[in-house]
Design a protein around this motif. Sequence first.
Motif, PDB file in Angstrom:
ATOM      1  N   GLN A  38       1.146  23.176  10.936  1.00 26.22           N
ATOM      2  CA  GLN A  38      -0.148  22.715  10.881  1.00 26.22           C
ATOM      3  C   GLN A  38      -0.237  21.375  11.721  1.00 26.22           C
ATOM      4  O   GLN A  38       0.870  20.940  12.326  1.00 26.22           O
ATOM      5  CB  GLN A  38       0.125  21.330   9.728  1.00 26.22           C
ATOM      6  N   TYR A  87       6.802  24.470   9.321  1.00 23.36           N
ATOM      7  CA  TYR A  87       7.090  24.488   7.916  1.00 23.36           C
ATOM      8  C   TYR A  87       8.102  25.376   7.723  1.00 23.36           C
ATOM      9  O   TYR A  87       7.000  26.480   7.845  1.00 23.36           O
ATOM     10  CB  TYR A  87       5.926  24.292   6.821  1.00 23.36           C
ATOM     11  N   LYS A 102      10.141  18.568   5.316  1.00 21.57           N
ATOM     12  CA  LYS A 102       9.409  17.525   6.349  1.00 21.57           C
ATOM     13  C   LYS A 102       9.449  18.508   7.734  1.00 21.57           C
ATOM     14  O   LYS A 102       8.386  17.755   7.519  1.00 21.57           O
ATOM     15  CB  LYS A 102      10.525  16.687   6.231  1.00 21.57           C
TER      16      LYS A 102
ATOM     17  N   TYR B  35      -1.643  20.420  -3.509  1.00 17.87           N
ATOM     18  CA  TYR B  35      -1.255  20.163  -2.911  1.00 17.87           C
ATOM     19  C   TYR B  35      -1.214  18.401  -2.196  1.00 17.87           C
ATOM     20  O   TYR B  35      -2.586  17.944  -1.806  1.00 17.87           O
ATOM     21  CB  TYR B  35      -0.810  20.430  -1.830  1.00 17.87           C
ATOM     22  N   GLN B  37      -0.516  15.417   0.270  1.00 19.27           N
ATOM     23  CA  GLN B  37       0.696  15.082   1.642  1.00 19.27           C
ATOM     24  C   GLN B  37       0.762  14.242   2.145  1.00 19.27           C
ATOM     25  O   GLN B  37      -0.123  13.402   1.510  1.00 19.27           O
ATOM     26  CB  GLN B  37       0.299  16.197   2.892  1.00 19.27           C
ATOM     27  N   LYS B  41       4.429  13.055   5.718  1.00 18.10           N
ATOM     28  CA  LYS B  41       4.021  14.572   5.972  1.00 18.10           C
ATOM     29  C   LYS B  41       4.530  15.578   4.894  1.00 18.10           C
ATOM     30  O   LYS B  41       4.352  16.729   5.072  1.00 18.10           O
ATOM     31  CB  LYS B  41       3.754  14.833   7.926  1.00 18.10           C
ATOM     32  N   LEU B  43       4.525  17.603   2.031  1.00 17.57           N
ATOM     33  CA  LEU B  43       3.925  18.539   1.139  1.00 17.57           C
ATOM     34  C   LEU B  43       4.211  18.921   0.091  1.00 17.57           C
ATOM     35  O   LEU B  43       5.374  19.182   0.295  1.00 17.57           O
ATOM     36  CB  LEU B  43       3.156  19.463   1.656  1.00 17.57           C
TER      37      LEU B  43
END
Lengths: 110, 113
Positions: A38, A87, A102, B35, B37, B41, B43
């Motif tokens: 991301q 992630y 996280k 989702y 967030q 951060k 999610l």
Amino acid sequence: LAKTTQPISMDSYEGQEVNITCSHNNIATNDYITWCQQFPSQGPRFIIQGYKTKVTNEVASLFIPADRKSSTLSLPRVSLSDTAVYYCLVEDSGYSTLTFGKGTMLLVSP
Amino acid sequence: DTAVSQTPKYLVTQMGNDKSIKCEQNLGHDTMYWYKQDSKKFLKIMFSYNNKELIINETVPNRFSPKSPDKAHLNLHINSLELGDSAVYFCASSLDRLNTEAFFGQGTRLTVV
């Protein structure tokens, strides 16, 4: 619900290989392991997915040991544009959704 | 062409208001997700729809109501907005409910003041 644990952050330099390890001790037999990337202000992007052993695509490699309690995302020769949050995800058995932890903030410097 | 698109990208509103976020995917996928967030951060899935039918509803306040008029759209309506609703909301889609390769939208940053 399989929980994942990964380092909060990592630093690297351009051209280096980066390995990010994630632990998922209570992964279920049918669960797959997925890694997403991301960038700031963007949605997560699928990178690679695997079940066991090794998976390689044009972006990364994923190493999964026999016990599947951990996995390692390997990014070859990172560049500045690889700076992002990574992630490690484990599929929720029965739900087929991605449960996010996280993430690991990777900072690539010149 | 954007695969998964959400509107608006930014939304600033006052507490107590009702707002909607729209999501559309042109990938022909059967399954769509919302989702949330948070500021850290993290999610977390809120809802999942498969062919217009709700298949996942996590612990989300009743003020949040998803609506899927067709399988290409999954809108999120939020009533009586609260400060704690401030977050970035991501819409995503996958080929079907068995496929976890999800494609995400750019996100909607909701700020409740």
